[in-house]
Design a protein around this motif. Structure first.
Motif, PDB file in Angstrom:
ATOM      1  N   ILE A  90      24.236  65.667 -21.750  1.00 13.38           N
ATOM      2  CA  ILE A  90      23.235  64.804 -22.413  1.00 13.38           C
ATOM      3  C   ILE A  90      22.840  65.417 -23.759  1.00 13.38           C
ATOM      4  N   ALA A  91      22.661  66.746 -23.767  1.00 11.83           N
ATOM      5  CA  ALA A  91      22.322  67.429 -25.035  1.00 11.83           C
ATOM      6  C   ALA A  91      23.464  67.243 -26.042  1.00 11.83           C
ATOM      7  N   LEU A  92      24.721  67.420 -25.583  1.00  9.64           N
ATOM      8  CA  LEU A  92      25.878  67.246 -26.481  1.00  9.64           C
ATOM      9  C   LEU A  92      25.930  65.822 -27.028  1.00  9.64           C
ATOM     10  N   PHE A  93      25.588  64.857 -26.174  1.00 13.78           N
ATOM     11  CA  PHE A  93      25.595  63.456 -26.601  1.00 13.78           C
ATOM     12  C   PHE A  93      24.650  63.251 -27.776  1.00 13.78           C
ATOM     13  N   PHE A  94      23.444  63.812 -27.673  1.00 11.24           N
ATOM     14  CA  PHE A  94      22.477  63.594 -28.757  1.00 11.24           C
ATOM     15  C   PHE A  94      22.849  64.350 -30.033  1.00 11.24           C
ATOM     16  N   ILE A  95      23.450  65.536 -29.856  1.00  9.67           N
ATOM     17  CA  ILE A  95      23.927  66.264 -31.043  1.00  9.67           C
ATOM     18  C   ILE A  95      25.005  65.418 -31.741  1.00  9.67           C
ATOM     19  N   GLY A  96      25.925  64.859 -30.936  1.00  8.58           N
ATOM     20  CA  GLY A  96      26.997  64.029 -31.481  1.00  8.58           C
ATOM     21  C   GLY A  96      26.472  62.734 -32.078  1.00  8.58           C
ATOM     22  N   LEU A  97      25.498  62.128 -31.407  1.00  7.01           N
ATOM     23  CA  LEU A  97      24.937  60.847 -31.870  1.00  7.01           C
ATOM     24  C   LEU A  97      24.310  61.005 -33.257  1.00  7.01           C
ATOM     25  N   LYS A  98      23.597  62.098 -33.451  1.00  7.32           N
ATOM     26  CA  LYS A  98      22.932  62.336 -34.735  1.00  7.32           C
ATOM     27  C   LYS A  98      23.976  62.372 -35.858  1.00  7.32           C
ATOM     28  N   GLY A  99      25.030  63.171 -35.642  1.00  9.06           N
ATOM     29  CA  GLY A  99      26.093  63.268 -36.649  1.00  9.06           C
ATOM     30  C   GLY A  99      26.797  61.946 -36.840  1.00  9.06           C
ATOM     31  N   TYR A 100      27.030  61.225 -35.750  1.00  6.14           N
ATOM     32  CA  TYR A 100      27.770  59.966 -35.818  1.00  6.14           C
ATOM     33  C   TYR A 100      26.994  58.901 -36.591  1.00  6.14           C
ATOM     34  N   VAL A 101      25.714  58.770 -36.256  1.00 11.19           N
ATOM     35  CA  VAL A 101      24.895  57.746 -36.920  1.00 11.19           C
ATOM     36  C   VAL A 101      24.793  58.057 -38.412  1.00 11.19           C
ATOM     37  N   ASN A 102      24.595  59.328 -38.720  1.00 18.71           N
ATOM     38  CA  ASN A 102      24.508  59.747 -40.112  1.00 18.71           C
ATOM     39  C   ASN A 102      25.804  59.432 -40.863  1.00 18.71           C
ATOM     40  N   ALA A 103      26.939  59.646 -40.204  1.00 16.58           N
ATOM     41  CA  ALA A 103      28.234  59.417 -40.854  1.00 16.58           C
ATOM     42  C   ALA A 103      28.588  57.940 -40.913  1.00 16.58           C
ATOM     43  N   ALA A 104      28.023  57.131 -40.010  1.00 18.68           N
ATOM     44  CA  ALA A 104      28.427  55.721 -39.925  1.00 18.68           C
ATOM     45  C   ALA A 104      27.670  54.847 -40.914  1.00 18.68           C
ATOM     46  N   VAL A 105      26.440  55.214 -41.237  1.00 14.62           N
ATOM     47  CA  VAL A 105      25.614  54.346 -42.076  1.00 14.62           C
ATOM     48  C   VAL A 105      25.444  54.959 -43.465  1.00 14.62           C
ATOM     49  N   ALA A 106      26.040  54.302 -44.459  1.00 10.83           N
ATOM     50  CA  ALA A 106      25.959  54.818 -45.828  1.00 10.83           C
ATOM     51  C   ALA A 106      24.600  54.493 -46.438  1.00 10.83           C
ATOM     52  N   PRO A 107      24.061  55.373 -47.265  1.00 10.25           N
ATOM     53  CA  PRO A 107      22.827  55.061 -47.974  1.00 10.25           C
ATOM     54  C   PRO A 107      23.026  53.805 -48.832  1.00 10.25           C
ATOM     55  N   ALA A 108      21.955  53.012 -48.964  1.00 11.61           N
ATOM     56  CA  ALA A 108      22.064  51.720 -49.648  1.00 11.61           C
ATOM     57  C   ALA A 108      22.511  51.853 -51.100  1.00 11.61           C
ATOM     58  N   GLU A 109      22.160  52.963 -51.765  1.00 16.33           N
ATOM     59  CA  GLU A 109      22.472  53.093 -53.199  1.00 16.33           C
ATOM     60  C   GLU A 109      23.841  53.722 -53.455  1.00 16.33           C
ATOM     61  N   ALA A 110      24.672  53.821 -52.402  1.00 12.38           N
ATOM     62  CA  ALA A 110      25.963  54.511 -52.541  1.00 12.38           C
ATOM     63  C   ALA A 110      26.883  53.848 -53.574  1.00 12.38           C
ATOM     64  N   TYR A 111      27.644  54.684 -54.280  1.00 11.62           N
ATOM     65  CA  TYR A 111      28.647  54.224 -55.253  1.00 11.62           C
ATOM     66  C   TYR A 111      29.866  53.758 -54.467  1.00 11.62           C
ATOM     67  N   GLU A 112      30.374  52.570 -54.782  1.00  9.60           N
ATOM     68  CA  GLU A 112      31.462  52.030 -53.958  1.00  9.60           C
ATOM     69  C   GLU A 112      32.830  52.107 -54.644  1.00  9.60           C
ATOM     70  N   ILE A 113      33.801  52.551 -53.880  1.00  8.53           N
ATOM     71  CA  ILE A 113      35.181  52.630 -54.364  1.00  8.53           C
ATOM     72  C   ILE A 113      36.066  51.938 -53.322  1.00  8.53           C
ATOM     73  N   ASN A 114      36.995  51.092 -53.793  1.00 10.17           N
ATOM     74  CA  ASN A 114      37.922  50.439 -52.873  1.00 10.17           C
ATOM     75  C   ASN A 114      39.187  51.281 -52.726  1.00 10.17           C
ATOM     76  N   VAL A 115      39.628  51.416 -51.483  1.00 12.16           N
ATOM     77  CA  VAL A 115      40.802  52.231 -51.192  1.00 12.16           C
ATOM     78  C   VAL A 115      41.875  51.338 -50.580  1.00 12.16           C
ATOM     79  N   THR A 116      43.086  51.408 -51.127  1.00 14.69           N
ATOM     80  CA  THR A 116      44.194  50.687 -50.515  1.00 14.69           C
ATOM     81  C   THR A 116      45.254  51.692 -50.096  1.00 14.69           C
ATOM     82  N   ALA A 117      45.639  51.625 -48.825  1.00 15.21           N
ATOM     83  CA  ALA A 117      46.689  52.486 -48.310  1.00 15.21           C
ATOM     84  C   ALA A 117      47.947  51.651 -48.130  1.00 15.21           C
ATOM     85  N   ALA A 118      49.095  52.239 -48.451  1.00 18.25           N
ATOM     86  CA  ALA A 118      50.373  51.553 -48.273  1.00 18.25           C
ATOM     87  C   ALA A 118      51.417  52.609 -47.981  1.00 18.25           C
TER      88      ALA A 118
END
Ligand code: CUA
Length: 320
Positions: A90-118
């Motif tokens: 359960i402790a590991l879950f919350f440690i992971g959740l904190k990092g995951y949520v932080n990594a998943a949601v970008a700050p609203a003022e973020a600079y945007e770049i489009n990436v195309t992979a081929a």
């Protein structure tokens, strides 16, 4: 087939025992989760293997009259070894959740770049229309990448930033990060995507905001070089996995002596290789496929500016 030539990219710096340098604001949380999981695993490995080895010796059958005792369960013991690990996960879950949520949601003022992979190159497109094969980002400012693929599943990975995401044809995936240091590093494709997968790398350049802005304004530094020089560097990053410049046959026709030649096409017709044919083949590669080669090339439509296409043609012309 020519020898494998790895793309020249900056090294990934390692600054602790086994993890790459922490060069983004996300890295700390993600490493904390990793370290916690690693520590728990090591403790339990030692505990379980140690006890197993001890019991092996301690309860070994020593004589023919040695009989196995009637083993009964112990509720207290079973509760202990269930509740403690439950608390830990359960402790590991919350440690992971904190990092995951932080990594998943970008700050609203973020600079945007489009990436195309081929298969097998990267293309980065900036708000002012600049398109580059290198990922340039400002230091100390959140950057959000909106990524898509023109062909198969690729995966975007910058070890020093601790960001990784699959890139899937027909949909957008995103990552965000804020770089903490002006330096150069490398991004990798981490999903097996065909023959040149291991060479699907790109240089990442983190600059102070001012220098970054200058670079974007200048169209990705393309103003300072001649078209043929620009074309040469574009060939290295975009075309080299499939098209050699020394006449060696690989996945696609070599560029050597290509311009001005008459090519036989898969449908039996012939075409003169001129500016129009090259441009068409870059944007609609499967329209006029050269005889004896697979129709395997992805379109570079939206991945190269007109200026870059002109530069590639100028470079191909120099390969007599
Ligand atoms: Cu793209 Cu592996």
């Amino acid at each position: 087939m020519s020898a494998f030539e790895p793309k020249k990219v900056p090294p990934v710096e390692i600054d602790s025992f086994w993890l790459p340098k922490q060069a983004s604001t996300l890295a700390k949380d993600i490493d904390a989760g990793w370290d916690a999981a690693m520590l728990v695993s090591i403790i339990f490995f030692v505990l379980v293997v140690g006890l197993a080895a001890y019991f092996l010796v301690r309860y070994k059958r020593r004589s023919a009259s040695d009989v196995t005792s009637e083993v009964d369960h112990s509720t207290k013991l079973e509760l202990t070894w269930s509740v403690i690990p439950l608390g830990i996960v359960i402790a590991l879950f919350f440690i992971g959740l904190k990092g995951y949520v932080n990594a998943a949601v970008a700050p609203a003022e973020a600079y945007e770049i489009n990436v195309t992979a081929a298969q097998w190159s990267w293309s980065f497109s900036y708000p002012n229309g600049t398109i580059s094969d290198e990922l340039h980002v400002p230091k100390g400012r959140p950057v959000r990448l909106i990524m898509s693929s023109t062909d198969v599943v690729h995966s975007f990975y910058i070890p020093e930033f601790r960001v990784k995401s699959d890139i899937i044809p027909g949909q957008y995936t995103t990552v965000w990060f804020e770089a903490t240091e002006a330096k150069e590093t490398t991004l990798f494709c981490t999903e097996y995507c065909g023959k040149a997968h291991s060479n699907m790398l790109a240089k990442v350049v983190i600059d102070e905001e001012e220098k970054f802005n200058e670079w974007v304004e200048s169209g990705g530094g393309t103003k300072e070089v001649s078209p043929a020089e620009l074309g040469k560097s574009l060939h290295e990053s975009r075309c080299a996995p499939c098209h050699t410049i020394d006449g060696t046959r690989t996945i696609g026709p070599s560029f050597k002596g290509l311009f001005g030649r008459e090519e036989a096409l898969a449908d039996g017709s012939k075409v003169m290789v001129d500016e129009n044919y090259l441009r068409e083949s870059i944007l609609e590669p499967t329209k006029k496929v050269v005889q004896g080669y697979p129709a395997a090339m992805p379109t570079f439509s939206g991945m190269l500016t007109d200026k870059q296409i002109d530069a590639l043609i100028a470079f191909i012309k120099t390969l007599k």
